[in-house]
Design a protein around this motif. Structure first.
Motif, PDB file in Angstrom:
ATOM      1  N   SER A 186       0.817  -1.222   0.000  1.00 40.89           N
ATOM      2  CA  SER A 186       0.000   0.000   0.000  1.00 40.89           C
ATOM      3  C   SER A 186       0.848   1.269   0.000  1.00 40.89           C
ATOM      4  N   SER A 187       2.169   1.139   0.153  1.00 36.64           N
ATOM      5  CA  SER A 187       3.033   2.328   0.187  1.00 36.64           C
ATOM      6  C   SER A 187       3.153   2.955  -1.204  1.00 36.64           C
ATOM      7  N   ASP A 188       3.670   4.195  -1.249  1.00 32.64           N
ATOM      8  CA  ASP A 188       3.817   4.905  -2.534  1.00 32.64           C
ATOM      9  C   ASP A 188       4.811   4.213  -3.445  1.00 32.64           C
ATOM     10  N   ARG A 189       5.871   3.662  -2.889  1.00 29.75           N
ATOM     11  CA  ARG A 189       6.896   2.987  -3.686  1.00 29.75           C
ATOM     12  C   ARG A 189       7.133   1.567  -3.126  1.00 29.75           C
ATOM     13  N   PRO A 190       6.281   0.607  -3.538  1.00 29.76           N
ATOM     14  CA  PRO A 190       6.449  -0.757  -3.039  1.00 29.76           C
ATOM     15  C   PRO A 190       7.799  -1.334  -3.455  1.00 29.76           C
ATOM     16  N   ASN A 191       8.441  -2.012  -2.510  1.00 30.11           N
ATOM     17  CA  ASN A 191       9.748  -2.624  -2.771  1.00 30.11           C
ATOM     18  C   ASN A 191       9.508  -4.084  -3.138  1.00 30.11           C
ATOM     19  N   ALA A 192       9.800  -4.419  -4.399  1.00 31.17           N
ATOM     20  CA  ALA A 192       9.535  -5.769  -4.883  1.00 31.17           C
ATOM     21  C   ALA A 192      10.342  -6.811  -4.115  1.00 31.17           C
ATOM     22  N   ALA A 193      11.593  -6.480  -3.806  1.00 30.43           N
ATOM     23  CA  ALA A 193      12.436  -7.426  -3.071  1.00 30.43           C
ATOM     24  C   ALA A 193      11.885  -7.646  -1.664  1.00 30.43           C
ATOM     25  N   ARG A 194      11.433  -6.564  -1.059  1.00 29.82           N
ATOM     26  CA  ARG A 194      10.860  -6.645   0.279  1.00 29.82           C
ATOM     27  C   ARG A 194       9.586  -7.492   0.235  1.00 29.82           C
ATOM     28  N   ILE A 195       8.759  -7.284  -0.780  1.00 29.88           N
ATOM     29  CA  ILE A 195       7.515  -8.040  -0.922  1.00 29.88           C
ATOM     30  C   ILE A 195       7.824  -9.517  -1.127  1.00 29.88           C
ATOM     31  N   ALA A 196       8.811  -9.834  -1.940  1.00 27.66           N
ATOM     32  CA  ALA A 196       9.181 -11.222  -2.190  1.00 27.66           C
ATOM     33  C   ALA A 196       9.695 -11.888  -0.916  1.00 27.66           C
ATOM     34  N   ASP A 197      10.470 -11.128  -0.146  1.00 32.64           N
ATOM     35  CA  ASP A 197      10.990 -11.681   1.111  1.00 32.64           C
ATOM     36  C   ASP A 197       9.859 -11.963   2.087  1.00 32.64           C
ATOM     37  N   LEU A 198       8.912 -11.051   2.195  1.00 36.67           N
ATOM     38  CA  LEU A 198       7.765 -11.257   3.089  1.00 36.67           C
ATOM     39  C   LEU A 198       6.921 -12.452   2.640  1.00 36.67           C
ATOM     40  N   ALA A 199       6.734 -12.600   1.325  1.00 35.52           N
ATOM     41  CA  ALA A 199       5.968 -13.725   0.798  1.00 35.52           C
ATOM     42  C   ALA A 199       6.667 -15.035   1.122  1.00 35.52           C
ATOM     43  N   HIS A 200       7.997 -15.045   1.015  1.00 38.24           N
ATOM     44  CA  HIS A 200       8.742 -16.256   1.353  1.00 38.24           C
ATOM     45  C   HIS A 200       8.576 -16.599   2.834  1.00 38.24           C
ATOM     46  N   ARG A 201       8.632 -15.599   3.681  1.00 37.64           N
ATOM     47  CA  ARG A 201       8.488 -15.832   5.118  1.00 37.64           C
ATOM     48  C   ARG A 201       7.068 -16.323   5.451  1.00 37.64           C
ATOM     49  N   VAL A 202       6.081 -15.802   4.689  1.00 34.44           N
ATOM     50  CA  VAL A 202       4.703 -16.286   4.861  1.00 34.44           C
ATOM     51  C   VAL A 202       4.622 -17.764   4.497  1.00 34.44           C
ATOM     52  N   ASP A 203       5.275 -18.131   3.406  1.00 38.13           N
ATOM     53  CA  ASP A 203       5.267 -19.526   2.971  1.00 38.13           C
ATOM     54  C   ASP A 203       5.939 -20.425   4.008  1.00 38.13           C
ATOM     55  N   VAL A 204       7.032 -19.947   4.612  1.00 38.50           N
ATOM     56  CA  VAL A 204       7.730 -20.717   5.640  1.00 38.50           C
ATOM     57  C   VAL A 204       6.823 -20.948   6.856  1.00 38.50           C
ATOM     58  N   VAL A 205       6.113 -19.885   7.262  1.00 38.24           N
ATOM     59  CA  VAL A 205       5.190 -20.020   8.402  1.00 38.24           C
ATOM     60  C   VAL A 205       4.106 -21.041   8.094  1.00 38.24           C
ATOM     61  N   GLY A 206       3.594 -21.012   6.844  1.00 43.33           N
ATOM     62  CA  GLY A 206       2.587 -21.988   6.452  1.00 43.33           C
ATOM     63  C   GLY A 206       3.104 -23.409   6.544  1.00 43.33           C
ATOM     64  N   ASP A 207       4.385 -23.602   6.126  1.00 42.86           N
ATOM     65  CA  ASP A 207       4.970 -24.942   6.217  1.00 42.86           C
ATOM     66  C   ASP A 207       5.156 -25.379   7.663  1.00 42.86           C
ATOM     67  N   GLN A 208       5.423 -24.422   8.559  1.00 38.66           N
ATOM     68  CA  GLN A 208       5.605 -24.766   9.976  1.00 38.66           C
ATOM     69  C   GLN A 208       4.286 -25.117  10.670  1.00 38.66           C
ATOM     70  N   LEU A 209       3.195 -24.571  10.152  1.00 35.61           N
ATOM     71  CA  LEU A 209       1.901 -24.813  10.784  1.00 35.61           C
ATOM     72  C   LEU A 209       1.381 -26.234  10.529  1.00 35.61           C
TER      73      LEU A 209
END
Length: 392
Positions: free
Chosen positions: A167-190
C-alpha cells in the motif's frame, strides 16, 4: 477381619440383602454417570478434532490468499486473507479465555463459534478444556495449540507488513518477495503442528476409551460379585428359614400334616407323625391323606376337608388314623386353611388322645364302681332295716 467386614457379617440376612442391593444400585448409577462423562468427553474430543480441520483449512487459505495478494496486489485477496484468519483468531480468543481462573463463557462461546465450531459443541469443548487441561495428552494438545497460535500471530504480523509495503507509494519488490517467502515458511511450519494436535487428541481419546472399558469391566465384576453374594445370601436365608420351619414342626408333640387342598396329598409332615404312625415323613409326603384315615372315619374326614376348604376352621374333631402296624390311633383334629405361593393348603394338627381316652375310660369305670357301691350300700341299708323290723 476389618471392622466394616465384621459389621457386615454380623448383620441379619435381610439387612445384608438390602446392603448388597444398595451397593449394586450405587455401582449402576456410577457406571451410568461414567458412561455419560465418557460420551461427553469423546464428543468434545471429536469437536476439537473437527475444529482442528476447520482451523487447518482456514490457515492454509489465509497463507494462500496472502501469497496471491503478494503477486496480484488485489485488495480482494487481502480481504479474503483477513476473513480466513478470523477462524484461528476466534479459537485463540477462546483458548486464552479458558486459561483464566474465571473465564467469561460468552467470550469463549463467541470465539469458538467464530472458529466455525458447532454452537452445540461449545459447552462440551469448554468443559473438556477446563477439567482435562492437565491430563497428559490434553496438555500436549493445548501446548501444540499455543504454538500454532504463536505462528498465526507471526502470520498476522507478516500480513500487516506485506499490506503496508504494497500500500506504500513505492512498493519494494524485493521486500515483498521476502515477506511472501516468510509467509510460505510459516505456512509450512503450521502443517506439522496441526497433525501433532490431532495425534495428541486421538491418543487421549483412545486412552479415555481404554479407561472407560476398564471401569466398565470393574463395575461389571462388582455387579457380578454383588449378584453372586445376593444369590448366596438368599439361598442361605432360604435354608435357614426352611431349617427353622422344620425345627418348629419337628419340635411339636402332635402330628402336623400340611395337605394340598386340591389334591389331598400330604406336602409336609413333621417328625412326630413318623414316630406315632410308624411311617417316616418321607413316606407320608406325596401320599393322599385320606388313606391314612381309618375306613370308618373317612366320610367324616371328607366333610372336615370340605368345611376347611370353605373357610371354616375345624377344632376338636375326633378321628382315627391307621398306623403302620395295623392298629387305629384316636386323634383330635384341628385344621385351618392357609395359602402359600398362590397354593391353598390345609394345616392339620392331629393330637394323640390315647392317654386322654384311657383316663376317661378309667374315670367312667370308677364312676360305675361308685354307682355300684352306692347301690349295694343302699340295698344293704334297706335289707338291714327290713331285718330290724322282722326281729322286732
Amino acid at each position: 477381619m476389618s471392622v466394616a467386614r465384621k459389621l457386615f457379617f454380623d448383620l441379619p440376612v435381610p439387612k445384608k440383602l438390602v446392603a448388597i442391593l444398595w451397593i449394586f444400585l450405587i455401582v449402576v448409577i456410577a457406571l451410568l454417570g461414567l458412561s455419560y462423562l465418557t460420551i461427553e468427553n469423546l464428543s468434545a474430543v471429536r469437536a476439537y478434532v473437527g475444529g482442528e480441520g476447520l482451523w487447518s483449512k482456514a490457515q492454509k487459505q489465509a497463507v494462500r490468499e496472502l501469497l496471491l495478494y503478494s503477486t496480484s496486489r488485489s485488495e480482494s485477496h487481502f480481504a479474503a486473507y483477513q476473513r480466513a484468519l478470523l477462524v484461528p483468531l476466534g479459537d485463540r480468543q477462546a483458548r486464552l479465555e479458558l486459561e483464566k481462573p474465571h473465564p467469561d463463557m460468552n467470550l469463549v462461546r463467541t470465539g469458538l463459534v467464530q472458529g466455525r465450531n458447532n454452537p452445540e459443541d461449545v459447552t462440551g469443548m469448554a468443559a473438556l478444556f477446563r477439567h482435562c487441561r492437565k491430563i497428559s495428552h490434553m496438555s500436549e494438545a493445548l501446548e501444540i495449540w499455543a504454538q500454532g497460535d504463536a505462528l498465526i500471530d507471526r502470520l498476522q504480523g507478516l500480513g500487516s507488513e506485506l499490506h503496508h509495503e504494497i500500500s506504500s507509494d513505492r512498493p519494494n519488490a524485493a521486500r515483498i518477495a521476502d515477506l511472501a517467502h516468510r509467509v510460505d515458511v510459516v505456512g509450512d511450519q503450521l502443517t506439522p503442528l496441526e497433525d501433532s494436535f490431532s495425534y495428541a487428541l486421538g491418543a487421549g481419546a483412545r486412552q479415555a476409551k481404554h479407561l472407560f472399558l476398564l471401569a466398565t469391566f470393574i463395575a461389571a465384576a462388582i455387579s457380578f460379585a454383588g449378584g453372586l453374594l445376593f444369590t448366596l445370601f438368599m439361598l442361605r436365608h432360604m435354608r435357614q428359614t426352611d431349617q427353622r420351619h422344620r425345627q418348629l414342626l419337628d419340635a411339636a408333640n402332635d402330628v402336623i400334616l400340611v395337605i394340598d387342598a386340591e389334591t389331598g396329598e400330604v406336602v409336609e409332615a413333621n417328625a412326630r407323625s413318623g414316630q406315632i404312625l410308624g411311617r417316616s415323613s418321607g413316606e407320608m409326603i406325596g401320599r393322599n391323606a385320606e388313606t391314612i384315615v381309618s375306613e370308618c372315619d373317612r366320610e367324616a374326614y371328607r366333610r372336615m376337608v370340605q368345611a376347611t376348604g370353605a373357610g371354616q376352621p375345624v377344632a376338636g374333631r375326633e378321628l382315627h388314623l391307621d398306623r403302620a402296624n395295623g392298629s387305629a390311633l384316636a386323634v383330635e383334629v384341628n385344621a385351618v386353611m392357609t395359602e402359600f405361593a398362590d397354593k391353598k393348603l390345609i394345616l392339620g394338627i392331629f393330637r394323640d388322645i390315647r392317654e386322654r381316652k384311657r383316663l376317661e375310660e378309667e374315670t367312667r369305670q370308677a364312676q360305675k364302681m361308685e354307682v355300684v357301691g352306692r347301690l349295694v350300700g343302699g340295698i344293704a341299708h334297706d335289707f338291714n332295716n327290713l331285718l330290724m323290723v322282722i326281729l322286732t
